[in-house]
Write an enzyme that holds these catalytic residues in place. Structure first.
Site, PDB file in Angstrom:
ATOM      1  N   HIS A   1     -16.793  -5.207  -3.670  1.00  0.00           N
ATOM      2  CA  HIS A   1     -15.358  -5.469  -3.492  1.00  0.00           C
ATOM      3  C   HIS A   1     -15.098  -6.612  -2.528  1.00  0.00           C
ATOM      4  CE1 HIS A   1     -11.063  -4.653  -3.230  1.00  0.00           C
ATOM      5  NE2 HIS A   1     -11.155  -4.615  -1.922  1.00  0.00           N
TER       6      HIS A   1
ATOM      7  N   TYR B   1       0.862  -1.180   0.000  1.00  0.00           N
ATOM      8  CA  TYR B   1       0.000   0.000   0.000  1.00  0.00           C
ATOM      9  C   TYR B   1       0.901   1.235   0.000  1.00  0.00           C
ATOM     10  CZ  TYR B   1      -4.468  -2.335   0.553  1.00  0.00           C
ATOM     11  OH  TYR B   1      -5.600  -3.084   0.321  1.00  0.00           O
TER      12      TYR B   1
END
Length: 644
Positions: free
Chosen positions: A403, A213
């Protein structure tokens, strides 16, 4: 002597062939994809409530095949194969039972509209009802479909058998797509629009971990008045389409001294010691936009836009990017990001993004060997009521992105209103690598007293150990990101099974939680003392039946429910007071879906009518029909060149 119409058709054919060999535009289709990487198979399509129409433009003078598959393979696929031979176009409806030449279907439901070829390309236009009620046909709905494509350089001599369509060799593939996605075309504006690129700068993607990330803060343009973002689109470094997995843009809290890296600086890994501490506060801001792999441009309807430049704007945003590198490839660098189009011409409403689902933590447990394991999260009435009442009016959902990660196979978002439970969006063939924002056909109104739910069905039959919740691709999530208006102060509304029930199923009798470190300390029974949460769950002798029992146990146990505000906006609501630790999972009455096939009477063919198209191809004389189709291409091509 040839008629004037014949001369006209011949002239069109000659002119178009002379203009060029590649047809990459079409007149009235709303969707287009190049199915292969070399751009040799272009597929155009459009649809209404009953039928879908395709046009395949393929660089071959042989047969062309298009199929709808449940999983990307041939068995179980619904296939159309067509070709043009001696000026006549043919199309056959087929089905695949194995990796072999697909037999011709007794019910010919693919309908040929037109077809022609030039020296390099074959072009076929054909349509089909979305639901044919033929057991060998696949229903075309809003699920993700795997579209099969293939071609051969020669036409078949017969429809089937040794002289039928020859083996395609390497000229074949599969592509996941949403055939019934409702794309909004960009609305021309009479005034000025601007673009803002939020791009990473040569980020080194780790080869030591599959998930990275990456964070970077950007300064927004200085605006004298409020503007609206009306479009967002991905800008992806070529070759990194499978690595740039998703991106979320957050507004940062007002802080004139926030750390801004130099333009040439790549940024920092999120939540690492190197990330500036003042960036953490950005996670408390509004979600400006969410994009995920496989998604294209998102254009907002004419009556909504995301506000920037108003009195509440902090002038800074944080972009969090998830890089997915499962093969641990080295030497990867990325400069991808998002492009925002904004305008001073304000829309009627401010749009917002609301996250609803399961709390993404290690306490989301998916056992191994499980088939159809359900994980569901919800936004309880206590949260929705408080923020809708503060807003003073209901909200209207215009789109949603579903998602989950690699184990997700079926996802849906639902609404409970007046005790009745209805679907907002559903994908019973979910693909981790295709996560579009789905614009709804009709807006859905959410009132005070309603409940929003997200459900993810996982398949872990191939797993030998427990999979836990988390942000990594090999961990799991279950979320819906709702696009709605008018924007209110609620940003996240999640839930999770109460951890007491999760641990009690594993045999834990007593435990304590270190909330600061998110660590469970097991105190009883004696043989489990000092076990970690993960060790306790792994100690369960998981089987398919055990996983099913665990699923039912959790869904009938109390849930933990909470909600978070957009911190940059003032609110009198105390979200801590809205937390619930023993919230029963909300359920409504599901109305039965209408079975349209049971309402259709299948006529019995009259033997006197002859064989008709059943069990064989439908053919169409190209002749002048092809001329008119090609004339359309000619006009489009000329206009395209003229306007450049």
């Amino acid at each position: 002597m040839a008629s004037m119409s014949e001369i006209f058709c011949f002239s069109v054919l000659v002119t178009v062939v002379a203009l060029g060999e590649h047809f990459v535009t079409s007149d009235d289709f709303t969707h287009h994809e190049s199915l292969d990487e070399e751009g040799k198979f272009h597929l155009f399509w459009k649809f209404d409530d009953e039928k879908i129409e395709f046009e395949a433009q393929v660089q071959t003078t042989g047969w062309v095949g298009l199929g709808l598959s449940p999983n990307g393979g041939m068995p179980g696929s619904d296939i159309a194969i067509g070709w043009v031979k001696d000026g006549t176009a043919y199309l056959t409806d087929r089905y695949a039972e194995a990796k072999a030449q697909p037999p011709v279907d007794e019910s010919q439901d693919w309908e040929l509209v037109s077809g022609y070829e030039n020296g390099t390309h074959t072009v076929l236009r054909f349509n089909r009802k979305l639901t044919t009620c033929d057991v060998r046909d696949r229903v075309i709905n809003e699920d993700t479909l795997r579209v099969l494509w293939a071609w051969h350089d020669q036409d078949p001599k017969d429809e089937s058998g040794a002289s039928g369509p020859a083996y395609h060799g390497t000229n074949r593939g599969a592509r996941a797509t949403l055939l019934l996605s409702r794309k909004l075309t960009e609305t021309p504006t009479t005034g000025t629009t601007y673009t803002l690129d939020l791009l990473n700068n040569n980020v080194p993607i780790s080869a030591q971990q599959d998930t990275t990330y990456w964070c970077r803060v950007f300064e927004m343009p200085t605006l004298a008045s409020k503007h609206h973002i009306i479009k967002a689109e991905p800008i992806i470094t070529p070759g990194n389409e499978g690595v740039f997995h998703h991106a979320i843009i957050y507004t940062c809290k007002t802080n004139p001294n926030i750390t801004i890296v130099l333009e040439e600086h790549p940024g920092h890994e999120c939540h690492s010691p190197n990330m500036p501490s003042d960036w953490i506060g950005c996670y408390g801001g509004s979600i400006v936009f969410v994009w995920a792999i496989g998604g294209g441009d998102v254009v907002y309807p004419q009556h909504v836009g995301y506000p920037i430049g108003d009195v509440d704007d902090s002038s800074y945003v944080l972009m969090e990017v998830h890089y997915d590198n499962p093969q641990l490839l080295s030497g990867l660098y990325d400069s991808s990001g998002l492009r925002m189009t904004y305008t001073p011409e304000l829309r009627d409403n401010d749009v917002g993004v609301l996250e609803v689902g399961m709390m993404a933590s290690q306490y989301l447990v998916i056992p191994p060997h499980a088939v159809d394991f359900s994980s569901s999260g919800f936004c309880g009435t206590q949260c929705l009521n408080a923020f809708i009442e503060e807003l003073g009016e209901p909200i209207k959902i215009i789109g949603v992105m579903l998602h989950s990660h690699l184990l997700g196979v079926r996802l849906n978002a639902r609404l409970i209103h007046n005790g009745v439970e209805t679907d907002i969006a559903r994908d019973d063939n979910y693909d981790f690598n295709l996560q579009n924002t789905r614009m709804l056909k009709e807006e859905i109104t959410v009132y005070s007293g309603d409940t929003l739910l997200t459900e993810c069905i996982y398949d872990s039959a191939h797993k030998d150990s427990v999979v836990y919740g988390g942000v990594g691709a090999t961990q799991e999530m279950c979320e819906s990101f709702f696009l709605y208006y008018p924007r209110f102060n609620l940003k996240v509304c999640d839930s999770a099974p109460n951890i007491h029930n999760t641990l009690s199923y594993a045999g834990v009798e007593d435990f304590e939680i270190d909330f600061e470190k998110a660590i469970v300390h097991i105190k009883a029974p004696e043989h489990m003392v000092n076990m970690s949460f993960e060790e306790a769950m792994e100690a369960v002798p998981w089987t398919r039946e055990k996983a099913r029992d665990f699923n039912e146990y959790l869904m009938n146990s109390p849930f933990y429910s909470y909600c978070l505000t957009n911190r940059e906006y003032s609110t009198s609501i105390d979200t801590d007071a809205l937390r619930r630790y023993n919230y029963p999972f909300p359920r409504g009455t599901r109305l039965p879906a209408e079975d349209i096939c049971s309402l259709i009477a299948t006529p019995t063919p009259d033997p006197g009518d002859g064989p008709g198209p059943a069990g064989g191809s439908t053919a169409l004389q190209a002749n002048c029909a092809a001329g008119y189709v090609l004339l359309t291409y000619l006009v489009v091509l000329v206009l395209t060149v003229w306007t450049e």
